[in-house]
Write a protein that holds these residues in place. Structure first.
Motif, PDB file in Angstrom:
ATOM      1  N   GLY A  97       0.787  -1.225   0.000  1.00  0.00           N
ATOM      2  CA  GLY A  97       0.000   0.000   0.000  1.00  0.00           C
ATOM      3  C   GLY A  97       0.821   1.277   0.000  1.00  0.00           C
ATOM      4  N   CYS A  98       2.137   1.158  -0.232  1.00  0.00           N
ATOM      5  CA  CYS A  98       3.004   2.342  -0.182  1.00  0.00           C
ATOM      6  C   CYS A  98       3.353   2.894  -1.562  1.00  0.00           C
ATOM      7  N   GLY A  99       2.854   2.290  -2.612  1.00  0.00           N
ATOM      8  CA  GLY A  99       3.065   2.848  -3.948  1.00  0.00           C
ATOM      9  C   GLY A  99       4.090   2.111  -4.786  1.00  0.00           C
ATOM     10  N   CYS A 100       5.286   1.896  -4.261  1.00  0.00           N
ATOM     11  CA  CYS A 100       6.298   1.156  -5.022  1.00  0.00           C
ATOM     12  C   CYS A 100       7.242   0.449  -4.057  1.00  0.00           C
ATOM     13  N   ALA A 101       8.132  -0.356  -4.599  1.00  0.00           N
ATOM     14  CA  ALA A 101       8.983  -1.226  -3.784  1.00  0.00           C
ATOM     15  C   ALA A 101      10.009  -0.482  -2.934  1.00  0.00           C
ATOM     16  N   VAL A 102      10.307   0.766  -3.240  1.00  0.00           N
ATOM     17  CA  VAL A 102      11.281   1.494  -2.424  1.00  0.00           C
ATOM     18  C   VAL A 102      10.625   2.374  -1.369  1.00  0.00           C
ATOM     19  N   ASN A 103       9.310   2.478  -1.393  1.00  0.00           N
ATOM     20  CA  ASN A 103       8.586   3.208  -0.357  1.00  0.00           C
ATOM     21  C   ASN A 103       8.009   2.191   0.614  1.00  0.00           C
ATOM     22  N   GLY A 104       8.375   2.302   1.862  1.00  0.00           N
ATOM     23  CA  GLY A 104       7.882   1.352   2.836  1.00  0.00           C
ATOM     24  C   GLY A 104       8.112   1.829   4.255  1.00  0.00           C
ATOM     25  N   VAL A 105       7.674   1.001   5.199  1.00  0.00           N
ATOM     26  CA  VAL A 105       7.837   1.309   6.616  1.00  0.00           C
ATOM     27  C   VAL A 105       8.359   0.069   7.336  1.00  0.00           C
ATOM     28  N   PRO A 106       9.259   0.257   8.307  1.00  0.00           N
ATOM     29  CA  PRO A 106       9.738  -0.881   9.090  1.00  0.00           C
ATOM     30  C   PRO A 106       8.645  -1.370  10.029  1.00  0.00           C
ATOM     31  N   VAL A 107       8.544  -2.690  10.175  1.00  0.00           N
ATOM     32  CA  VAL A 107       7.554  -3.322  11.044  1.00  0.00           C
ATOM     33  C   VAL A 107       8.204  -4.531  11.703  1.00  0.00           C
ATOM     34  N   LEU A 108       7.904  -4.748  12.978  1.00  0.00           N
ATOM     35  CA  LEU A 108       8.361  -5.956  13.678  1.00  0.00           C
ATOM     36  C   LEU A 108       7.226  -6.964  13.726  1.00  0.00           C
ATOM     37  N   HIS A 109       7.517  -8.200  13.356  1.00  0.00           N
ATOM     38  CA  HIS A 109       6.552  -9.296  13.465  1.00  0.00           C
ATOM     39  C   HIS A 109       7.081 -10.288  14.487  1.00  0.00           C
ATOM     40  N   VAL A 110       6.202 -10.776  15.345  1.00  0.00           N
ATOM     41  CA  VAL A 110       6.577 -11.805  16.304  1.00  0.00           C
ATOM     42  C   VAL A 110       6.488 -13.144  15.592  1.00  0.00           C
ATOM     43  N   SER A 155      19.358   4.903  13.840  1.00  0.00           N
ATOM     44  CA  SER A 155      20.788   4.661  13.679  1.00  0.00           C
ATOM     45  C   SER A 155      21.475   5.985  13.989  1.00  0.00           C
ATOM     46  N   LYS A 156      22.790   5.995  13.936  1.00  0.00           N
ATOM     47  CA  LYS A 156      23.472   7.272  14.198  1.00  0.00           C
ATOM     48  C   LYS A 156      23.267   8.249  13.046  1.00  0.00           C
ATOM     49  N   ASN A 157      22.837   7.748  11.876  1.00  0.00           N
ATOM     50  CA  ASN A 157      22.645   8.583  10.693  1.00  0.00           C
ATOM     51  C   ASN A 157      21.229   9.086  10.488  1.00  0.00           C
ATOM     52  N   GLN A 158      20.233   8.345  11.020  1.00  0.00           N
ATOM     53  CA  GLN A 158      18.853   8.721  10.732  1.00  0.00           C
ATOM     54  C   GLN A 158      17.873   8.058  11.686  1.00  0.00           C
ATOM     55  N   ILE A 159      16.657   8.550  11.632  1.00  0.00           N
ATOM     56  CA  ILE A 159      15.544   7.949  12.358  1.00  0.00           C
ATOM     57  C   ILE A 159      14.692   7.239  11.303  1.00  0.00           C
ATOM     58  N   PHE A 160      14.550   5.926  11.439  1.00  0.00           N
ATOM     59  CA  PHE A 160      13.758   5.163  10.471  1.00  0.00           C
ATOM     60  C   PHE A 160      12.272   5.285  10.767  1.00  0.00           C
ATOM     61  N   THR A 161      11.925   5.241  12.046  1.00  0.00           N
ATOM     62  CA  THR A 161      10.531   5.451  12.431  1.00  0.00           C
ATOM     63  C   THR A 161      10.452   5.811  13.908  1.00  0.00           C
ATOM     64  N   HIS A 162       9.508   6.698  14.228  1.00  0.00           N
ATOM     65  CA  HIS A 162       9.220   7.060  15.613  1.00  0.00           C
ATOM     66  C   HIS A 162       8.175   6.139  16.217  1.00  0.00           C
ATOM     67  N   HIS A 163       7.575   5.286  15.376  1.00  0.00           N
ATOM     68  CA  HIS A 163       6.514   4.408  15.857  1.00  0.00           C
ATOM     69  C   HIS A 163       6.639   3.049  15.169  1.00  0.00           C
ATOM     70  N   LEU A 164       7.541   2.226  15.674  1.00  0.00           N
ATOM     71  CA  LEU A 164       7.774   0.901  15.112  1.00  0.00           C
ATOM     72  C   LEU A 164       6.656  -0.028  15.598  1.00  0.00           C
ATOM     73  N   GLN A 165       5.849  -0.499  14.675  1.00  0.00           N
ATOM     74  CA  GLN A 165       4.716  -1.354  15.033  1.00  0.00           C
ATOM     75  C   GLN A 165       5.174  -2.776  15.299  1.00  0.00           C
ATOM     76  N   VAL A 166       4.486  -3.428  16.234  1.00  0.00           N
ATOM     77  CA  VAL A 166       4.721  -4.838  16.522  1.00  0.00           C
ATOM     78  C   VAL A 166       3.460  -5.594  16.134  1.00  0.00           C
ATOM     79  N   LYS A 167       3.601  -6.535  15.220  1.00  0.00           N
ATOM     80  CA  LYS A 167       2.458  -7.327  14.764  1.00  0.00           C
ATOM     81  C   LYS A 167       2.624  -8.761  15.226  1.00  0.00           C
ATOM     82  N   LEU A 168       1.531  -9.310  15.740  1.00  0.00           N
ATOM     83  CA  LEU A 168       1.562 -10.678  16.235  1.00  0.00           C
ATOM     84  C   LEU A 168       1.298 -11.680  15.132  1.00  0.00           C
TER      85      LEU A 168
END
Length: 103
Positions: free
Chosen positions: A31-44, A90-103
């Protein structure tokens, strides 16, 4: 790649990741438009095979990632729990301020 979990992140994630639990860090492009647009997500992960996954070195919680997603992240990352949210930085950037955790 190496990921450090802060002590507060370890405590927060402890309620999701039980004994022998693992996490999968994804670069979700649905749902982000193309393969280089995305968001980090943690899955359990629970009972899922690791054959197509790359194990990432960490200071605590076992973490895996698809090799094709590693290009989107820096070599040294930190997952922090602050202000009632998980953050991926990281020391270079903020990837996300709200890293989601999905079960």
């Amino acid at each position: 790649m190496y990921v450090t979990f802060s002590s507060s992140a370890q405590k927060f994630l402890g309620k999701y990741v039980k004994q022998d639990g693992k996490l999968l860090l994804l670069y979700d492009t649905d749902g982000c438009g193309c393969a280089v647009n995305g968001v980090p997500v943690l899955h359990v992960l629970s009972g899922i095979g690791e054959e197509n996954l790359q194990k990432i070195e960490t200071n605590s919680i076992p973490l895996f990632m698809y090799s094709k997603h590693t290009v989107f992240f820096d070599e040294l990352l930190e997952i922090v729990y602050q202000d009632h949210k998980l953050k991926l930085v990281s020391k270079n950037q903020i990837f996300t301020h709200h890293l989601q955790v999905k079960l």
